[in-house]
Design a protein around this motif. Sequence first.
Motif, short mmCIF file in Angstrom:
data_model
loop_
_atom_site.label_atom_id
_atom_site.label_comp_id
_atom_site.label_asym_id
_atom_site.label_seq_id
_atom_site.Cartn_x
_atom_site.Cartn_y
_atom_site.Cartn_z
N GLY A 69 -57.49 -56.04 10.40
CA GLY A 69 -57.05 -57.12 10.73
C GLY A 69 -55.60 -57.06 10.58
N GLY A 70 -54.82 -55.86 9.01
CA GLY A 70 -53.52 -56.02 8.82
C GLY A 70 -52.25 -55.78 9.78
N ALA A 71 -53.48 -54.60 10.85
CA ALA A 71 -52.65 -54.06 11.81
C ALA A 71 -52.21 -54.76 13.29
CB ALA A 71 -53.66 -52.79 12.62
N ILE A 72 -53.60 -55.69 13.36
CA ILE A 72 -52.93 -56.77 14.54
C ILE A 72 -52.81 -57.75 14.05
CG2 ILE A 72 -54.63 -58.36 15.70
CD1 ILE A 72 -57.58 -56.56 16.00
N PHE A 73 -52.32 -58.26 12.47
CA PHE A 73 -51.62 -59.82 12.38
C PHE A 73 -50.35 -59.21 11.83
CE2 PHE A 73 -50.52 -62.39 9.77
CZ PHE A 73 -51.03 -64.01 10.04
N SER A 74 -49.83 -57.63 12.52
CA SER A 74 -48.45 -57.05 12.21
C SER A 74 -47.76 -57.03 13.84
CB SER A 74 -48.69 -55.48 11.55
OG SER A 74 -49.49 -54.54 12.51
N LEU A 75 -49.00 -57.18 14.81
CA LEU A 75 -48.21 -56.62 15.86
C LEU A 75 -48.30 -57.83 16.70
CD1 LEU A 75 -51.49 -55.11 18.15
CD2 LEU A 75 -48.96 -54.40 17.63
N LEU A 76 -48.21 -59.31 16.19
CA LEU A 76 -48.11 -60.71 15.79
C LEU A 76 -46.41 -60.63 15.72
CD1 LEU A 76 -48.40 -63.63 17.10
CD2 LEU A 76 -48.58 -63.73 15.25
N PHE A 77 -46.10 -59.55 14.70
CA PHE A 77 -44.74 -59.73 14.18
C PHE A 77 -43.43 -58.72 14.66
CE2 PHE A 77 -41.69 -57.25 11.40
CZ PHE A 77 -40.92 -58.23 10.86
N ALA A 78 -44.27 -57.60 15.57
CA ALA A 78 -43.87 -56.74 16.71
C ALA A 78 -43.04 -57.26 17.92
CB ALA A 78 -44.79 -54.85 16.01
N PHE A 79 -44.44 -57.90 18.35
CA PHE A 79 -43.89 -58.42 19.20
C PHE A 79 -42.41 -59.60 19.28
CE2 PHE A 79 -44.73 -62.10 22.57
CZ PHE A 79 -44.46 -61.48 23.77
N LEU A 80 -42.79 -60.34 18.28
CA LEU A 80 -41.34 -61.61 18.07
C LEU A 80 -40.47 -60.61 17.61
CD1 LEU A 80 -43.44 -64.68 16.47
CD2 LEU A 80 -42.69 -64.44 18.62
N THR A 81 -39.79 -59.74 17.11
CA THR A 81 -39.11 -59.15 16.67
C THR A 81 -38.47 -58.09 17.30
OG1 THR A 81 -40.42 -57.84 14.87
CG2 THR A 81 -39.53 -59.71 14.21
N LEU A 82 -39.32 -57.45 17.79
CA LEU A 82 -39.25 -55.98 18.26
C LEU A 82 -39.00 -56.55 20.31
CD1 LEU A 82 -41.09 -53.57 16.98
CD2 LEU A 82 -38.52 -54.27 16.81
N THR A 83 -39.43 -57.46 20.37
CA THR A 83 -39.52 -57.70 22.25
C THR A 83 -39.37 -58.67 22.39
OG1 THR A 83 -41.80 -56.61 21.99
CG2 THR A 83 -40.77 -57.87 24.15
N LEU A 84 -38.88 -59.70 21.38
CA LEU A 84 -39.03 -61.53 21.75
C LEU A 84 -37.36 -61.08 21.03
CD1 LEU A 84 -41.32 -63.35 21.86
CD2 LEU A 84 -40.27 -62.43 23.70
N VAL A 85 -36.92 -60.28 19.85
CA VAL A 85 -36.27 -60.00 19.37
C VAL A 85 -35.72 -61.53 18.32
CG1 VAL A 85 -33.99 -59.15 19.54
CG2 VAL A 85 -35.05 -58.86 20.81
N ALA A 86 -36.47 -62.34 17.81
CA ALA A 86 -36.85 -62.97 16.77
C ALA A 86 -36.36 -62.04 15.18
CB ALA A 86 -37.98 -63.38 16.87
N ASN A 87 -34.96 -63.32 14.76
CA ASN A 87 -34.86 -63.01 13.57
C ASN A 87 -36.22 -62.69 12.55
OD1 ASN A 87 -34.19 -63.86 10.14
ND2 ASN A 87 -32.37 -63.32 11.28
N GLN A 88 -35.70 -60.70 12.15
CA GLN A 88 -36.70 -60.43 11.61
C GLN A 88 -37.22 -61.18 9.77
OE1 GLN A 88 -36.14 -56.37 10.43
NE2 GLN A 88 -35.75 -56.03 12.81
N VAL A 89 -36.49 -61.76 9.07
CA VAL A 89 -36.29 -62.35 7.69
C VAL A 89 -37.24 -63.46 8.34
CG1 VAL A 89 -35.12 -63.46 5.98
CG2 VAL A 89 -33.92 -61.37 7.33
N ALA A 90 -36.72 -64.55 8.94
CA ALA A 90 -37.65 -65.39 9.30
C ALA A 90 -38.66 -65.22 10.35
CB ALA A 90 -37.38 -66.53 10.17
N THR A 91 -39.38 -64.37 10.14
CA THR A 91 -40.37 -64.17 11.42
C THR A 91 -41.08 -63.15 10.22
OG1 THR A 91 -39.28 -63.55 13.55
CG2 THR A 91 -41.53 -62.82 13.59
N GLY A 92 -40.43 -63.11 9.11
CA GLY A 92 -41.65 -62.27 8.49
C GLY A 92 -42.11 -63.90 7.07
N LEU A 93 -41.15 -64.32 6.67
CA LEU A 93 -42.16 -64.90 5.81
C LEU A 93 -43.16 -66.25 6.86
CD1 LEU A 93 -38.37 -66.49 4.51
CD2 LEU A 93 -39.79 -65.28 3.02
N ALA A 94 -42.53 -66.43 8.07
CA ALA A 94 -43.20 -67.52 8.95
C ALA A 94 -44.65 -66.88 8.57
CB ALA A 94 -42.80 -68.03 10.47
#
Length: 306
Positions: A69-94
């Motif tokens: 569950g934790g690993a799969i949920f972290s993939l959402l963060f990785a996709f947004l910040t590493l692939t789509l280059v979203a802001n890491q701070v804002a994405t982490g809070l979201a």
Amino acid sequence: MSMFEAILLTVITASTPLVIAAIGELVTERSGVLNLGVEGMMIMGAVAAFAGAQMSGSPYIGIVSGIAGGAIFSLLFAFLTLTLVANQVATGLALTLLGLGASGMIGESYVSIPGIRLGNIPIPLLSDIPVIGPVLFRQDLIFYLSIALVIGVNWFLFRSRAGLKLRAIGDSHGSAHALGIKVIRTRYLAVMFGGACAGLAGAQLSLVYTPQWVENMSAGRGWITLALVVFASWRPWRVFAGGYLFGAVTILQLHAQALGLGIPSQFLSMLPYAATIVVLVIISHNRRTTLMNTPASLGKAFVPER
């Protein structure tokens, strides 16, 4: 069991999720990624572990479910910040807000249901040693995994070629990419490892610390974890020591309330979080040492040249 042994056991139980989650976040930040969504991944791991244990009848399936569950949920963060280059701070809070909301929805049907507690695994001979035997060698599987994680991550970061590459990416992703190191792939794996550790920490909460599902049961531990990584200067053994320091403060306020000391319960409850603020203030006074150990590319997006 003596009162001293009982206190040590409760300190270990309270400290274990902090150590595990902080070790995962340490690896993530060493790769140059700042994931503020530890709280969300931890609570998702907790509900996944509880649900997995309830559906299978086995707490060990619950542990695997929490990690997944934790690993799969972290993939959402990785996709947004590493692939789509979203802001890491804002994405982490979201991610934290999403995790808190989603876990409450998923766990609604499990409220007030008795949990399946993860049993202890006594180590032959060692568990019979007076005082330290019952405390250290008659523990649950997640405690033993936390010790193994600290030792393994310390070896990986400072004794292995892959760990050297990870630290090189954290220090200068551009230089690492020029040397042929797969920056994005390595960061994906580091983020997933951090998510898996946060999920395991969440599993400890719902299977060992409080074997039941309670909404928002992570209770800010993810934020304490983030401060703990900085407090430890991104060193695994310091994370281990710091985790037990924070865990001891948490248990101290519980025992103080049980003894009926003339201190407001609200003040005692805020002690772990007040300790976090004090530690951050102390770190700011030692800013030179902190900056020397901080991964230079922490929180900075990497976009490879086409």
